[in-house]
Design an enzyme around this catalytic site. Structure first.
Site, mmCIF file in Angstrom:
data_model
loop_
_atom_site.group_PDB
_atom_site.id
_atom_site.type_symbol
_atom_site.label_atom_id
_atom_site.label_comp_id
_atom_site.label_asym_id
_atom_site.label_seq_id
_atom_site.Cartn_x
_atom_site.Cartn_y
_atom_site.Cartn_z
ATOM 1 N N LYS A 53 -3.868 25.032 92.584
ATOM 2 C CA LYS A 53 -5.206 25.227 91.990
ATOM 3 C C LYS A 53 -6.249 24.384 92.726
ATOM 4 C CE LYS A 53 -3.099 26.464 87.583
ATOM 5 N NZ LYS A 53 -2.681 26.067 86.236
ATOM 6 N N GLN A 97 -2.816 21.243 82.034
ATOM 7 C CA GLN A 97 -1.637 21.962 82.528
ATOM 8 C C GLN A 97 -0.515 21.930 81.487
ATOM 9 O OE1 GLN A 97 -1.575 23.802 85.290
ATOM 10 N NE2 GLN A 97 0.561 24.405 85.023
ATOM 11 N N ASP A 120 -8.982 28.335 80.868
ATOM 12 C CA ASP A 120 -7.708 29.037 80.669
ATOM 13 C C ASP A 120 -7.867 30.189 79.670
ATOM 14 O OD1 ASP A 120 -5.445 28.110 82.138
ATOM 15 O OD2 ASP A 120 -5.454 26.241 80.984
HETATM 16 N N1 GUN Z 1 1.376 26.545 82.707
HETATM 17 C C1 GUN Z 1 1.843 27.720 83.185
HETATM 18 N N2 GUN Z 1 0.833 28.597 83.351
HETATM 19 C C2 GUN Z 1 -0.298 27.959 82.967
HETATM 20 C C3 GUN Z 1 -1.669 28.345 82.924
HETATM 21 O O1 GUN Z 1 -2.059 29.467 83.244
HETATM 22 N N3 GUN Z 1 -2.534 27.395 82.469
HETATM 23 C C4 GUN Z 1 -2.127 26.152 82.086
HETATM 24 N N4 GUN Z 1 -3.063 25.313 81.643
HETATM 25 N N5 GUN Z 1 -0.856 25.771 82.117
HETATM 26 C C5 GUN Z 1 0.048 26.676 82.565
#
Ligand code: GUN
Length: 297
Positions: A53, A97, A120
């Protein structure tokens, strides 16, 4: 004939160049889009996702920073950090996350994030807006699935989409997107799950099949129709001593078997994964735009 490969790597590259232009336009208006990520603990998959990211943010011109907390961080410390970020004017997007360590409850953490900064799209307010057809942002992976279909030439409009998996992360919000009476959606959507009887009878009736159960190679060739378009959301680490890392990634479908049967399919890796990260940047720019009152068109 082998299937058309729907490359998320290629489609996300197009999207990223569009996003870069939008980020430049925002910067011309004096706004630097900024994403703050929060990671608690050292889960290897989370470390790798967050790195990806950060890399993509830099590519599209989004300023990003990751706050790393130790595994034993108390929930109150995390909530206090989120409050601080909610109040920070230069921060347009907040991402915590997941998964979080077991002693931290996920729901209060998600609900602590200001919905305007919830890139998200996990906050119940944003999930509700999505479901009533008036979204602020779209959840990243489901939006990535929609984009890969539309841009790959397989719009879901009028199609029977069968989603396998009802997670809050993927299956349910994908239903919320594709069921709307909108361009690029307007599909007949069936959601299958662990309580579904005769799963294969339903998956065989799919024009578009989305595998999002989190179970490696579970959709086998006998479960799909020859004309089907298959989107594999699964990211499963399976042991592979021949790899330096000791593992390789496989999806929720038996890709090698399906690729000789279906009309089109997304690979793992290189399918939905890169789309998810691109959509996160899309949301960060939309959030920055909304919070600054500027246009990014
Ligand atoms: N863990 C796995 N996929 C995601 C996601 O799309 N966003 C977040 N914040 N954590 C994750």
């Amino acid at each position: 004939m082998p299937a058309k490969i729907l490359s998320g790597k290629e489609i996300s590259a197009d999207i990223k160049s569009e996003l870069k232009a939008k980020a430049d336009s925002l910067k011309d208006q004096g706004v630097t889009p900024r994403l703050i990520m929060v990671r608690v603990g050292e889960d290897p998959a989370s470390v790798s996702y967050v790195k990806q990211k950060e890399k993509t943010a830099a590519e599209v011109g989004v300023d990003s920073e990751t706050k790393v907390f130790p595994e034993d961080t108390p929930q109150e410390t995390l909530l206090a950090k989120i409050k601080e970020l909610n109040d920070a004017p230069g921060c347009h997007g907040i991402l915590v996350q997941l998964p979080l360590p077991r002693h931290i409850q996920q729901d209060p953490v998600i609900e602590a994030i200001d919905p305007r900064k919830d890139v998200d799209c996990f906050h119940p307010y944003n999930v509700g807006k999505l479901l009533i057809g008036n979204p602020y942002l779209l959840p990243c992976t489901p939006h990535g699935v929609q984009q890969i279909l539309v841009r790959g030439g397989y719009s879901p409009e009028g199609k029977h989409v069968v989603i396998c998996g009802r997670s809050n992360l993927n299956g349910k919000p994908l239903f919320g997107i594709l069921v709307q009476k909108k361009t690029g959606a307007n599909a007949t959507v069936t959601v299958c799950h662990t309580g579904t009887k005769n799963l294969a009878d339903i998956t065989r009736r799919a024009d578009i099949l989305v595998a999002a159960m989190g179970s490696p190679k579970s959709i086998t060739a006998d479960m799909v129709n020859e004309g089907a378009v298959v989107v594999d959301v699964g990211v499963n680490r399976v042991e592979d001593p021949s790899k330096k890392s000791g593992f390789r990634l496989v999806g929720d479908t038996d890709y090698e078997a399906l690729v000789d049967k279906v009309e089109a399919i997304t690979p793992v890796p290189g399918g939905v994964g890169p789309m998810t990260v691109a959509m996160l940047m899309w949301n960060t720019l939309t959030a920055a735009q909304a919070q600054s009152g500027f246009s990014v068109e």
